[in-house]
Structure formats: structure tokens, C-alpha cells
Design a protein around this motif. Structure first.
Motif, mmCIF file in Angstrom:
data_model
loop_
_atom_site.group_PDB
_atom_site.id
_atom_site.type_symbol
_atom_site.label_atom_id
_atom_site.label_comp_id
_atom_site.label_asym_id
_atom_site.label_seq_id
_atom_site.Cartn_x
_atom_site.Cartn_y
_atom_site.Cartn_z
ATOM 1 N N MET A 1 0.928 -1.168 -0.107
ATOM 2 C CA MET A 1 0.065 -0.001 0.119
ATOM 3 C C MET A 1 0.875 1.242 0.023
ATOM 4 O O MET A 1 1.615 1.450 0.854
ATOM 5 C CB MET A 1 -0.883 -0.080 1.322
ATOM 6 C CG MET A 1 -1.668 1.245 1.403
ATOM 7 S SD MET A 1 -2.750 1.159 2.723
ATOM 8 C CE MET A 1 -1.329 1.075 4.231
ATOM 9 N N SER A 2 0.625 2.064 -1.054
ATOM 10 C CA SER A 2 1.586 3.595 -1.101
ATOM 11 C C SER A 2 0.612 4.528 -0.683
ATOM 12 O O SER A 2 -0.540 4.487 -0.762
ATOM 13 C CB SER A 2 1.907 3.667 -2.422
ATOM 14 O OG SER A 2 2.530 4.868 -2.532
ATOM 15 N N SER A 3 1.458 5.304 0.225
ATOM 16 C CA SER A 3 0.594 6.337 0.953
ATOM 17 C C SER A 3 1.497 7.428 0.926
ATOM 18 O O SER A 3 2.801 7.478 0.594
ATOM 19 C CB SER A 3 0.459 5.883 2.437
ATOM 20 O OG SER A 3 -0.612 5.099 2.503
ATOM 21 N N ARG A 4 0.936 8.775 1.269
ATOM 22 C CA ARG A 4 1.554 9.991 1.136
ATOM 23 C C ARG A 4 2.012 10.304 2.663
ATOM 24 O O ARG A 4 1.079 10.378 3.490
ATOM 25 C CB ARG A 4 0.826 11.158 0.639
ATOM 26 C CG ARG A 4 0.641 11.103 -0.823
ATOM 27 C CD ARG A 4 -0.174 12.361 -1.445
ATOM 28 N NE ARG A 4 -1.410 12.688 -0.664
ATOM 29 C CZ ARG A 4 -2.277 12.155 -0.681
ATOM 30 N NH1 ARG A 4 -2.683 10.921 -1.853
ATOM 31 N NH2 ARG A 4 -3.519 12.348 -0.332
ATOM 32 N N GLU A 23 10.274 5.313 1.773
ATOM 33 C CA GLU A 23 10.334 5.213 0.188
ATOM 34 C C GLU A 23 10.541 3.642 -0.121
ATOM 35 O O GLU A 23 10.066 3.152 -0.958
ATOM 36 C CB GLU A 23 11.340 5.974 -0.339
ATOM 37 C CG GLU A 23 10.946 7.554 -0.405
ATOM 38 C CD GLU A 23 11.643 8.593 -0.923
ATOM 39 O OE1 GLU A 23 12.873 8.077 -1.377
ATOM 40 O OE2 GLU A 23 11.271 9.777 -1.253
ATOM 41 N N SER A 24 11.485 2.950 0.916
ATOM 42 C CA SER A 24 11.920 1.596 0.635
ATOM 43 C C SER A 24 10.389 0.772 0.759
ATOM 44 O O SER A 24 10.476 -0.389 0.302
ATOM 45 C CB SER A 24 13.013 1.198 1.508
ATOM 46 O OG SER A 24 12.409 0.977 2.959
ATOM 47 N N GLU A 25 9.426 1.216 1.307
ATOM 48 C CA GLU A 25 8.376 0.520 1.758
ATOM 49 C C GLU A 25 7.304 1.034 0.569
ATOM 50 O O GLU A 25 5.984 0.654 0.684
ATOM 51 C CB GLU A 25 7.899 0.685 3.169
ATOM 52 C CG GLU A 25 8.635 -0.014 3.987
ATOM 53 C CD GLU A 25 8.082 -0.367 5.529
ATOM 54 O OE1 GLU A 25 6.879 -0.133 5.576
ATOM 55 O OE2 GLU A 25 8.624 -0.641 6.373
ATOM 56 N N GLY A 26 7.567 1.956 -0.222
ATOM 57 C CA GLY A 26 6.698 2.107 -1.279
ATOM 58 C C GLY A 26 5.957 3.533 -1.003
ATOM 59 O O GLY A 26 5.011 3.730 -1.702
ATOM 60 N N HIS A 27 6.123 4.074 0.141
ATOM 61 C CA HIS A 27 5.644 5.469 0.214
ATOM 62 C C HIS A 27 6.246 6.535 -0.525
ATOM 63 O O HIS A 27 7.288 6.479 -0.816
ATOM 64 C CB HIS A 27 5.405 5.613 1.851
ATOM 65 C CG HIS A 27 4.697 4.515 2.620
ATOM 66 N ND1 HIS A 27 3.549 4.101 2.418
ATOM 67 C CD2 HIS A 27 5.310 3.566 3.564
ATOM 68 C CE1 HIS A 27 3.102 3.055 3.245
ATOM 69 N NE2 HIS A 27 4.385 2.920 3.806
ATOM 70 N N SER A 28 5.373 7.603 -0.615
ATOM 71 C CA SER A 28 6.188 8.832 -1.030
ATOM 72 C C SER A 28 6.297 9.611 0.300
ATOM 73 O O SER A 28 5.342 9.699 0.980
ATOM 74 C CB SER A 28 5.220 9.474 -2.047
ATOM 75 O OG SER A 28 3.987 9.892 -1.441
ATOM 76 N N ARG A 114 2.822 1.302 9.738
ATOM 77 C CA ARG A 114 1.998 0.616 9.013
ATOM 78 C C ARG A 114 0.660 0.241 9.972
ATOM 79 O O ARG A 114 -0.469 0.161 9.121
ATOM 80 C CB ARG A 114 2.714 -0.893 8.833
ATOM 81 C CG ARG A 114 3.695 -0.888 7.793
ATOM 82 C CD ARG A 114 4.102 -2.300 7.372
ATOM 83 N NE ARG A 114 4.996 -2.889 8.651
ATOM 84 C CZ ARG A 114 6.284 -2.911 9.001
ATOM 85 N NH1 ARG A 114 7.135 -1.940 7.971
ATOM 86 N NH2 ARG A 114 6.918 -3.195 10.073
#
Length: 235
Positions: A1-4, A23-28, A114
């Protein structure tokens, strides 16, 4: 799940470490280094979560939290070098959803992030008004609470109000003051001690062993939280 995620941290090096992990977990990640910029970025970016340092220039994190909480329900994870109970309680009373004291493990912080993001997903609450946390079900429309075996558990209005607030945000730590504010609308004579009695009574009604609760947990020095119970044992 990508979140800001908005990171408000005046320590530039620490902020970059947090950005890297997020960012390594896909978030911005949007990073700012003072309180005024944090308020502006929160209004402009509308983040899904804010990681907010208390000690910042221009506007401190407590004031940032106070201001943003009047405008938004965005989850706030507060970082503080202050370890006194009064400071931690103040942050929670202002509307922070969780806190960590410095120094902290970035990996633990990511786990907290998370958890908060999952909580946001869960609290995009069901249209039928039914909240389920583990074996406990709270039906706001019918004003009913059901326990593990599905039986209706009779609750006073105060007990139901407190349990409903906690069931809407499972895992969140509520201070006594925050729970008290939920009951003040109908009982102005309530005190923080009254909240303790509500929790005690709910444990007697909902826990298999009220002396060893697995759902309505005490967070020492802070308050209470409602959880789904212990994780099942692995193979």
C-alpha cells in the motif's frame, strides 16, 4: 500500500533516514524542517499520515498538532525527546494518534506507521454501523454489544459510548481524558475515575478473565486501547 507521508523533523539527517525507510516501503515522503512548513505542507499535500517531531523551530510540534487537528483527522505519529508522562499525555490529548520517544528504531517506527495506516483503512467505517474488533461486535444503530459467543452483553450508556469510541479505532491508545470527552455530552458529572470504572465493568462483561484482559488493555501511564486479542500461535 503506497501512501503520502509528511515528515516534519528539524534534524536533517534523521529526516533523510526516515525518508529512505518510507520510500523503501513504497510510500512517497515529503520532508520539512520547521513547524510552519509542516502546517503549510499538510494543507497543500493532504498526506495520509504525518510523522511529527515535537521540538521544531518557528512552531513546535504540539502547536502544529493542535492546529491541524481542528482541520483534519489525518493520523499523527509524534516524535519526542521528552520522556515525561505529562508531555506524552499532552501530545495525545492534542490529538496525536501515537508517539515514540527518541532515540528510536526506524524499523519500529515503520511498524507503527503500518499500524496507523491499517487503522485508517479500518475506520473508513462500515455503512451498517457495525464495528467488529476480534470477538467483540458493537452495533451503533441497535445500541448492542455482542461478546465472543454472539450473546448480547448489556451495557450502560457510558460503557457503550467508551467502547464505541475505542472500537472505531482499534489499537489506538486513548487517554482517560479523551475517553471522558466522549461521555461529557450526556453526563457532565463524569470524571477520569469514571472512565476507569467503565473499563473495569466492560472487562467483567467481555473478557474471559477480567484480571488478565486480552482485548481492553491498559497502557501504563497513558490510558487504554481495544485490540482484537492475542495473535494465534504459529505452527
Amino acid at each position: 500500500m503506497s501512501s503520502r507521508i509528511l515528515v516534519a523533523e528539524d534534524d536533517v539527517r534523521q529526516a533523510q533516514v526516515l525518508r529512505m525507510y518510507l520510500e523503501s516501503e513504497g510510500h512517497s515522503a515529503v520532508v520539512v524542517h520547521d513547524g510552519r512548513s509542516a502546517i503549510d505542507a499538510a494543507r497543500r499535500q493532504r498526506p495520509d499520515l504525518i510523522v511529527l517531531d515535537v521540538m521544531m523551530p518557528k512552531v513546535d510540534g504540539l502547536d502544529v498538532c493542535r492546529i491541524l487537528r481542528t482541520e483534519s483527522t489525518v493520523p499523527v505519529l509524534m516524535l519526542t525527546a521528552r520522556s515525561s508522562e505529562d508531555d506524552l499525555l499532552l501530545g495525545l490529548d492534542l490529538g496525536a494518534d501515537d508517539y515514540m520517544t527518541k532515540p528510536y528504531s526506524p524499523r519500529e517506527l515503520m511498524a507503527r506507521v503500518r499500524t496507523l495506516l491499517r487503522r485508517v483503512e479500518r475506520t473508513a467505517a462500515p455503512d451498517d454501523g457495525v464495528l467488529k474488533v476480534g470477538a467483540i461486535t458493537v452495533d451503533a444503530r441497535r445500541h448492542e454489544v455482542r461478546g465472543a459467543s454472539g450473546e448480547i452483553v448489556p451495557c450502560t450508556r457510558g460503557e457503550f459510548t467508551v467502547l464505541s469510541a475505542m472500537a472505531a479505532e482499534p489499537g489506538r491508545v486513548f487517554t482517560r481524558k479523551q475517553l471522558l470527552e466522549r461521555t461529557r455530552g450526556w453526563d457532565v458529572s463524569s470524571t477520569e475515575r469514571t472512565v476507569d470504572m467503565f473499563i473495569l465493568n466492560l472487562r467483567k462483561k467481555l473478557e474471559l478473565n477480567p484480571r488478565r484482559p486480552t482485548h481492553l488493555l491498559t497502557v501504563h501511564g497513558v490510558g487504554y486501547k481495544l485490540t482484537a486479542g492475542p495473535e494465534p500461535a504459529g505452527d
